[in-house]
Design a protein around this motif. Sequence first.
Motif, short mmCIF file in Angstrom:
data_model
loop_
_atom_site.label_atom_id
_atom_site.label_comp_id
_atom_site.label_asym_id
_atom_site.label_seq_id
_atom_site.Cartn_x
_atom_site.Cartn_y
_atom_site.Cartn_z
N ARG A 133 40.30 49.36 49.18
CA ARG A 133 40.19 50.37 48.13
C ARG A 133 40.94 49.96 46.86
O ARG A 133 40.44 50.14 45.74
N LEU A 134 42.17 49.42 47.01
CA LEU A 134 42.93 49.00 45.83
C LEU A 134 42.18 47.95 45.03
O LEU A 134 42.10 48.02 43.80
N SER A 135 41.62 46.97 45.72
CA SER A 135 40.88 45.91 45.04
C SER A 135 39.68 46.46 44.30
O SER A 135 39.38 46.05 43.17
N ARG A 136 38.98 47.40 44.94
CA ARG A 136 37.79 47.99 44.29
C ARG A 136 38.19 48.72 43.01
O ARG A 136 37.49 48.64 42.00
N ARG A 137 39.30 49.44 43.04
CA ARG A 137 39.73 50.18 41.85
C ARG A 137 40.09 49.23 40.71
O ARG A 137 39.78 49.49 39.54
N ASP A 196 51.60 51.05 42.09
CA ASP A 196 52.36 51.48 40.92
C ASP A 196 51.52 51.35 39.65
O ASP A 196 51.56 52.23 38.77
N VAL A 197 50.76 50.27 39.52
CA VAL A 197 49.91 50.07 38.35
C VAL A 197 48.86 51.17 38.26
O VAL A 197 48.65 51.79 37.20
N LEU A 198 48.18 51.43 39.37
CA LEU A 198 47.14 52.45 39.37
C LEU A 198 47.72 53.85 39.14
O LEU A 198 47.11 54.68 38.45
N ASP A 199 48.89 54.13 39.71
CA ASP A 199 49.54 55.42 39.47
C ASP A 199 49.88 55.58 37.98
O ASP A 199 49.75 56.68 37.42
N HIS A 200 50.32 54.50 37.35
CA HIS A 200 50.66 54.55 35.93
C HIS A 200 49.41 54.86 35.10
O HIS A 200 49.47 55.69 34.18
N VAL A 201 48.30 54.23 35.44
CA VAL A 201 47.04 54.50 34.73
C VAL A 201 46.62 55.95 34.93
O VAL A 201 46.22 56.64 33.99
N ASP A 202 46.72 56.41 36.19
CA ASP A 202 46.31 57.79 36.48
C ASP A 202 47.14 58.81 35.72
O ASP A 202 46.64 59.85 35.30
N SER A 203 48.42 58.50 35.53
CA SER A 203 49.31 59.47 34.88
C SER A 203 49.32 59.36 33.36
O SER A 203 49.64 60.33 32.66
N HIS A 204 48.93 58.17 32.81
CA HIS A 204 48.96 57.98 31.37
C HIS A 204 47.59 57.86 30.74
O HIS A 204 47.46 57.74 29.53
N GLY A 205 46.54 57.83 31.56
CA GLY A 205 45.19 57.68 31.02
C GLY A 205 44.75 56.24 31.04
O GLY A 205 45.56 55.31 31.15
N PRO A 206 43.43 55.99 30.94
CA PRO A 206 42.88 54.64 31.08
C PRO A 206 43.18 53.72 29.92
O PRO A 206 43.12 52.51 30.05
N THR A 207 43.49 54.25 28.75
CA THR A 207 43.76 53.40 27.60
C THR A 207 45.04 53.84 26.94
O THR A 207 45.52 54.95 27.11
N VAL A 208 45.62 52.91 26.15
CA VAL A 208 46.85 53.20 25.42
C VAL A 208 46.53 53.05 23.94
O VAL A 208 46.02 52.03 23.51
N ASP A 244 50.82 44.94 47.38
CA ASP A 244 50.23 46.27 47.53
C ASP A 244 51.06 47.36 46.88
O ASP A 244 50.52 48.31 46.29
N LEU A 245 52.38 47.24 46.93
CA LEU A 245 53.24 48.27 46.34
C LEU A 245 53.14 48.26 44.82
O LEU A 245 53.03 49.32 44.19
N THR A 246 53.17 47.08 44.22
CA THR A 246 53.02 47.00 42.76
C THR A 246 51.63 47.43 42.33
O THR A 246 51.46 48.10 41.30
N ALA A 247 50.61 47.07 43.12
CA ALA A 247 49.24 47.49 42.80
C ALA A 247 49.15 49.01 42.72
O ALA A 247 48.53 49.56 41.79
N GLY A 259 37.58 44.91 35.74
CA GLY A 259 36.62 43.82 35.92
C GLY A 259 37.21 42.57 36.51
O GLY A 259 36.66 41.47 36.33
N VAL A 260 38.33 42.67 37.22
CA VAL A 260 38.97 41.51 37.83
C VAL A 260 38.82 41.57 39.35
O VAL A 260 38.59 42.64 39.92
N THR A 261 38.96 40.41 39.98
CA THR A 261 39.04 40.34 41.43
C THR A 261 40.51 40.41 41.82
O THR A 261 41.28 39.51 41.48
N ALA A 262 40.90 41.47 42.48
CA ALA A 262 42.30 41.67 42.87
C ALA A 262 42.50 41.24 44.32
O ALA A 262 41.80 41.70 45.21
N HIS A 263 43.46 40.36 44.53
CA HIS A 263 43.81 39.87 45.86
C HIS A 263 45.15 40.53 46.21
O HIS A 263 46.18 40.25 45.58
N ILE A 264 45.13 41.41 47.18
CA ILE A 264 46.29 42.25 47.48
C ILE A 264 47.11 41.64 48.62
O ILE A 264 46.61 41.48 49.74
N ALA A 265 48.35 41.32 48.33
CA ALA A 265 49.25 40.78 49.34
C ALA A 265 50.00 41.93 50.01
O ALA A 265 50.62 42.75 49.33
#
Length: 324
Positions: free
Chosen positions: A61-65, A310-322, A305-308, A71-77
């Motif tokens: 799920r994280l990689s899909r998001r 955190d990144v998605l949580d930041h986007v969700d809380s601040h919006g998709p663009t800055v 996975d933990l940083t991933a 538009g990147v391929t995310a490899h989750i450690a």
Amino acid sequence: MHDDSLLYQAAELYFVQDMTMGAVADRFGVSRSTVSRMLTEAKNRGIVRISLRPPEHPPDRLSRRFHEMFGVTAHIAGTHRASHNGPRLEAVSRYAANLLTEWVEDGSILGVAWGTTTSTIAAHLGQTSAQDVTVVQLNGAAGPRTTGAGTSTPLLSSMARAFNAELYPFPTPAFFDLEETRTLLWKESSVRRILAVRSAVDLAMFSVGAFHGPVLSQVYTEGHLSQAALRSLNENRVVGDMCTVFIREDGSYSDIDVNRRASGPTPSDLARIPRRLCVVSGRHKVRGILGALRSGAVTDLVIDDLTAKDVLDHVDSHGPTVPV
């Protein structure tokens, strides 16, 4: 202590012939604990080398998001839930080393940006059978207080050895004092030769340097930037750097003054490379990661996975663009 031939036999029976540890113990007339110690010894001596082949298209799920958003391929450690920065860095470095071993093939031109993360990746690389590989340094490392050799040379040498590669160091400052100096040096034939190799890179590897946090980028810790330059970065809302080029959280960079004196490729330069591997870990890099992803410089992201999250949580809380 066992000799190499005995360790090889034990490893061959266990790993290749798929015998149980008990069966191997019976074959040698020893205990299973002795066989376990022999296999560990075989790994430590390099008789046994274990590699993992990460999937080309991670399905989680994280990689899909990450793919949907950037538009990147995310490899989750994967990491332990309570992992701190050190274990996270080790996890992504091992993952990235396995990817590089899979991706670097005969004739590859690999561009590498120096730094703490890429140096840790190099330490996890084993010897490969690749031929006619070229490794080129993407950005200069010299500074007012250092030649940069201690930072870049061990990293590049490890990369070159692992891939049997011809090495092209880039013996320039990380940042020039004057933009005019860089312009003139870029006209020198010896530098143009390295820049030509850099422009032919088909696989680039780099990380995102952190401006703040517990594990700072070497760009900020080795005296490359004056206090005036650091103040300018703060005023310009800089959140990190890639290859010594500074970025904001929205991915913009072209109007940041210091970048005109930087030695590394810009995100636009990186975007011309077919595959661009960014390897990152740590909550303190979240905003820098977003800047890197939004700049268009990344095709493949290795992240724990933990940083991933955190990144998605930041986007969700601040919006998709800055806003710029």
